[in-house]
Scaffold this motif. Structure first.
Motif, PDB file in Angstrom:
ATOM      1  N   ASN A  57       0.536  -1.631  -0.016  1.00 35.59           N
ATOM      2  CA  ASN A  57       0.241   0.458   0.004  1.00 35.59           C
ATOM      3  C   ASN A  57       0.942   1.416  -0.148  1.00 35.59           C
ATOM      4  O   ASN A  57       0.947   1.888  -1.038  1.00 35.59           O
ATOM      5  CB  ASN A  57      -1.362   0.261   1.063  1.00 35.59           C
ATOM      6  N   PRO A  63      -6.484   6.813  -1.355  1.00 31.86           N
ATOM      7  CA  PRO A  63      -6.344   5.205  -1.183  1.00 31.86           C
ATOM      8  C   PRO A  63      -5.733   4.259  -0.275  1.00 31.86           C
ATOM      9  O   PRO A  63      -6.076   3.996   0.775  1.00 31.86           O
ATOM     10  CB  PRO A  63      -7.023   4.420  -2.605  1.00 31.86           C
ATOM     11  N   GLY A 105     -11.863   2.931  -2.900  1.00 37.90           N
ATOM     12  CA  GLY A 105     -11.424   1.243  -3.848  1.00 37.90           C
ATOM     13  C   GLY A 105     -11.836   1.091  -5.249  1.00 37.90           C
ATOM     14  O   GLY A 105     -11.010   1.195  -6.238  1.00 37.90           O
ATOM     15  N   LEU A 128      -9.327   4.202  -6.552  1.00 40.29           N
ATOM     16  CA  LEU A 128      -8.615   3.512  -6.830  1.00 40.29           C
ATOM     17  C   LEU A 128      -7.891   2.835  -8.720  1.00 40.29           C
ATOM     18  O   LEU A 128      -7.232   2.979  -8.915  1.00 40.29           O
ATOM     19  CB  LEU A 128      -8.042   2.757  -5.536  1.00 40.29           C
ATOM     20  N   PHE A 133      -9.188  -4.313  -4.093  1.00 46.66           N
ATOM     21  CA  PHE A 133      -8.824  -3.177  -2.955  1.00 46.66           C
ATOM     22  C   PHE A 133      -8.335  -3.708  -1.179  1.00 46.66           C
ATOM     23  O   PHE A 133      -7.654  -3.426  -0.585  1.00 46.66           O
ATOM     24  CB  PHE A 133     -10.223  -2.277  -2.891  1.00 46.66           C
TER      25      PHE A 133
END
Length: 668
Positions: free
Chosen positions: A39, A78, A107, A110, A162
């Motif tokens: 992430n 995100p 999500g 993204l 996600f």
């Protein structure tokens, strides 16, 4: 890519530099938990897709419009949310706990921004493929027959992509966040240390005077440099701007010169020790140490370059081309006097072979590249500077050896503090380094980190495909379809997978092409009983040679732009020069000895058959051995090449006999 200036340029430089330092820190002190590390990595890299790459050809190239700054901020949102709420995300029960509104919105954001970032950096094909797989998760249940999928709601799809490690944040992104970033920085340190320039000098000094010397320079330099760059197109522009004009200068046709460079550059990604991101992904998918991939890849790569080297030499002999004058080339004595420049590569290989992780080996390789740069004196370096540089280099080496012998001393310091101490020392010591001063040291980190957006975005987008395969089971359906279609003919299945891998690779970087081919093609071969490493190496090869396979041959087209030749003619000539890469994957699926698998006798026999195939196919395509060959002799050489790569010993021996007979006739 945009060429920024002023405050924006400085801001992005510092941003990318901080990103590189962070990844060096985690590689040294220890990565965060996988989902969190990925992430952070994507949140740091994805904004660069909107800052450095314009939305269209008409968009500004020298500044960043307001809308791209806004998209960059949204692209990071995100990831920032996942960092802040990491504990809550990891403790939720997948497919049970409902998504919050924030999770659903972020999500979706993204996925949309990732597809747009992919379109800008990688190109439309991968973005379109990922979009179609995403749509399949939502609407695949409406399709008929074999393609019919299960029905999933929009929140379920977003959750898969996600909030789990099976979608965007799957293992490919993990490889980008760890191994690839560090090896990119290692490559930049090699360049700054002077090793890249030395590799080119080696190629020029030892091959430049032979018949067709510039073409052999292209092969050797692209092999050495391509193993560092990990990108076929980057390699073409890195070495082709020098080698292609030289080849044209001594009489090679422009399309042939471009084809030689394209094939040599593409092969850099199959040449150990650094084989690009795809090889690290292969190790991750197979659960093997990287050194096992490196050992398996070495002989097929040598066959590939051996065949290319032989073909350009035969072409030169056939057409009467000569090499360059020695006065135009570096002195062999001068080149050999700097043989120490190979130390980082040798050290990297040694560390990998004795069991170090790729990240640890790359970090030590960075240290070795920095160390040898102390001895890369520039013409204006004074005697005093040279003495100081040698003293500081020897002190640095002594400290490294001391802490290796006394690890308990280093162990008393926390990993984070160790990284800080080492970084400060190297920055300070670089002040006395004539080969890589403090500014160049910092630039090497930034330059390496700046190369990550292509790999990172491609890996993240390919994760959408992997998420679809995992959620819908379409991969299993494809396996069943190919196996049922091929019946009891594994060779037919290999041909089908070859077409799948090549088609998926057209227009894509190797990383994205390999991920897609590995997800859809490799399971088919494993199901048919082929060894997993052979199955993955098979699709890996075709993902790479899609760079020289028309109609979308990116490396060949890049080379044709330098050679000023017809792109398609260059592409088809490249296919001919890279012919061995099209047939060897079939051979090592049936003969694991080519991948260094099996006992010593099997491996030695595989080596002999491979060498025979190189000579046979090279003579067939060039129509020359000792003298020009007629059509019958070329057909016989083609048959000999196929027989050499066949598994039965009788077939291999027959192929070698035919090869020897044709050679003897050509001498007469």
């Amino acid at each position: 890519m945009r060429k920024l200036s002023g405050f924006s340029k400085t801001l992005i430089y510092l941003y990318v530099l901080a990103m590189g330092v962070f990844h060096l820190f985690t590689a040294s002190a220890g990565n965060y938990e996988a989902f969190l590390q990925r992430n952070i990595h994507l949140a740091w890299v994805l904004p660069l897709a909107f800052i450095l790459f314009p939305i269209s050809k008409k968009a500004p190239k020298d500044r960043v419009p307001i809308y791209d700054w806004l998209l960059a901020i949204l692209a990071a949102a995100p990831g920032v949310y996942s960092m802040i709420n990491y504990t809550a995300i990891t403790e939720r029960i997948q497919q049970i706990d409902p998504l919050t509104t924030a999770q659903l919105v972020l999500g979706t954001l993204l996925v949309v921004l990732l597809l747009e970032g992919t379109r800008r950096i990688v190109g439309l094909p991968l973005s379109l493929i990922a979009f179609l797989f995403g749509a399949y998760m939502l609407y695949g249940y409406n399709l008929p027959g074999l393609l019919q999928g299960f029905q999933f709601t929009f929140p379920e799809v977003i959750e898969e992509l996600f909030l789990t490690d099976e979608g965007i944040f799957a293992s490919p992104l993990g490889v980008s966040a760890t191994y690839v970033m560090i090896f990119l920085i290692f490559g930049a340190f090699l360049e700054k240390s002077g090793a890249g320039e030395w590799f080119m000098s080696v190629a020029q000094a030892f091959t430049g005077t032979t018949p067709g010397g510039p073409a052999q320079i292209a092969v050797l330099s692209s092999c050495l440099f391509g193993s560092i760059s990990g990108s076929a197109v980057a390699n073409v522009y890195g070495t082709g701007t020098f080698t292609i004009p030289l080849m044209k200068k001594i009489g090679y046709e422009s399309y042939f010169a471009g084809a030689v460079e394209a094939v040599a550059s593409s092969g850099g990604q199959i040449m150990p020790p650094i084989m690009g991101a795809g090889a690290f992904l292969m190790a991750s998918f197979l659960g093997l140490q990287y050194r096992e991939i490196m050992i398996a890849a070495i002989f097929p790569a040598l066959l590939y370059y051996g065949a290319l080297f032989l073909m350009v030499r035969l072409r030169a002999l056939k057409t009467g081309l000569r090499g360059l004058d020695p006065s135009e080339l570096p002195s062999k004595r001068d080149v050999l006097s700097r043989f120490y420049m190979i130390t980082p590569i040798v050290g990297l290989i040694a560390f990998l072979l004795i069991g170090y992780t790729p990240m640890r080996a790359a970090l030590l390789g960075i240290g070795l590249a920095w160390f040898v740069s102390f001895f890369n004196f520039k013409p204006d370096t004074s005697v005093t500077q040279k003495i100081l540089a040698v003293i500081v280099a020897l002190v640095s080496l002594g400290l490294g050896i001391f802490f290796s012998i006394k690890p308990e001393i280093a162990g008393s310091i926390s990993p984070s503090m160790q990284f800080v101490i080492i970084a400060i020392y190297m920055l300070a010591a670089s002040y006395f380094n004539p080969g890589m001063n403090t500014r160049e040291f910092i630039d090497a980190i930034e330059q390496g980190a700046r190369g990550i957006p292509l790999v990172c975005v491609a890996c993240a987008t390919a994760g959408i495909v992997l998420g679809a395969v995992s959620l819908t089971g379409i991969g299993g359906k494809l396996v069943g379809f190919v196996i049922s279609f091929a019946g009891n003919m594994p060779l037919l299945a290999l041909v089908l997978v070859m077409f799948i891998a090549t088609l998926l690779g057209m227009g894509l970087p190797t990383t994205g092409a390999y991920i897609l081919a590995a997800a859809l093609g490799a399971p088919i071969l494993v199901k048919l009983g082929f060894p997993p490493i052979a199955a993955h190496m098979f699709v890996f090869y075709y993902a790479i040679i899609s760079n020289i396979t028309p109609p979308v041959a990116l490396a060949a087209y890049a080379a044709s732009s330098i050679a000023d030749s017809n792109p398609n003619k260059t592409g088809f000539q490249a296919m001919q020069l890279g012919f061995l890469a099209y047939v060897v994957p079939f051979a090592f699926c049936y003969d694991p000895g080519l991948l260094m698998q099996g006992n010593a006798a099997q491996i030695c026999w595989a080596l002999l058959s491979g060498i025979g195939a190189v000579f046979a196919f090279a003579g067939m395509w060039m129509g020359y051995l000792k003298k020009p060959l007629n059509l019958l002799m070329r057909i016989l050489l083609g048959i000999a090449g196929v027989l050499c790569l066949s598994v039965p010993p009788v077939a291999t021996i027959s192929g070698i006999v035919i090869l020897i007979a044709v050679y003897a006739i050509s001498r007469r």
